[in-house]
Design an enzyme around this catalytic site. Structure first.
Site, PDB file in Angstrom:
ATOM      1  N   CYS A 121      72.103  57.655  50.713  1.00  0.00           N
ATOM      2  CA  CYS A 121      71.915  56.530  49.790  1.00  0.00           C
ATOM      3  C   CYS A 121      73.258  55.926  49.371  1.00  0.00           C
ATOM      4  O   CYS A 121      74.052  56.585  48.690  1.00  0.00           O
ATOM      5  CB  CYS A 121      71.139  57.046  48.573  1.00  0.00           C
ATOM      6  SG  CYS A 121      71.074  55.918  47.174  1.00  0.00           S
ATOM      7  N   CYS A 126      73.739  55.710  45.599  1.00  0.00           N
ATOM      8  CA  CYS A 126      73.984  57.063  45.054  1.00  0.00           C
ATOM      9  C   CYS A 126      75.451  57.433  45.211  1.00  0.00           C
ATOM     10  O   CYS A 126      76.076  57.945  44.270  1.00  0.00           O
ATOM     11  CB  CYS A 126      73.133  58.101  45.780  1.00  0.00           C
ATOM     12  SG  CYS A 126      71.349  57.909  45.589  1.00  0.00           S
TER      13      CYS A 126
END
Length: 148
Positions: free
Chosen positions: A69, A72
């Site tokens: 991600c 993230c």
């Protein structure tokens, strides 16, 4: 007899009792002798996550993330910086949703990054999407301020 609070060690997951008036930031684990807070988020496996949520008397902020991600990875330094600000009043935990899919599913996480704030074993608030350090700190404090 003075009041105590339970702090879960981020290294060995032992539950430590500290006097309520003692600075947890300088506390050490009675089992492994390491510091209870070091200004860094705890990388949690399933057992560490469960122990932090269920046995800690301080609020626990969980960052559910995934290695693939982009947001993230972008938020990771901000979350680490927020740990330096919020600890020892809040335990900061990182949970890799790829490695611990059952926990992420149990939490009902549908997108990452997702922050979930717990106190006393129950969820207080959650928010999905990347945030900067100030947003993480402000969001956390706002939800803790509303607790009573």
């Amino acid at each position: 007899m003075s009041a105590t609070r339970h702090i879960v060690c981020p290294h060995c997951a032992a539950v430590n009792r500290l006097a309520a008036n003692r600075d947890a930031g300088s506390g050490k684990c009675g089992v492994c002798k390491q510091t209870l807070f070091d200004g860094h988020p705890v990388d949690a496996d399933t057992e560490m996550y469960a122990r932090q949520i269920s046995r800690s008397d301080i609020p626990v902020l969980v960052d559910v993330w995934a290695p693939w991600c982009g947001p993230c990875r972008m938020m990771a330094p901000a979350y680490a910086e927020a740990a330096k600000i919020l600890e020892p009043g809040v335990r900061m935990v990182k949970l890799n949703s790829e490695e611990h899919q059952q926990v992420a599913a149990m939490l009902g996480v549908r997108g990452v990054p997702t922050l979930v704030l717990f106190q006393g074993g129950r969820e207080l608030a959650r928010r999905s999407g990347a945030m900067n350090t100030r947003q993480i700190v402000d969001w956390t404090r706002a939800h803790l301020h509303n607790v009573q």
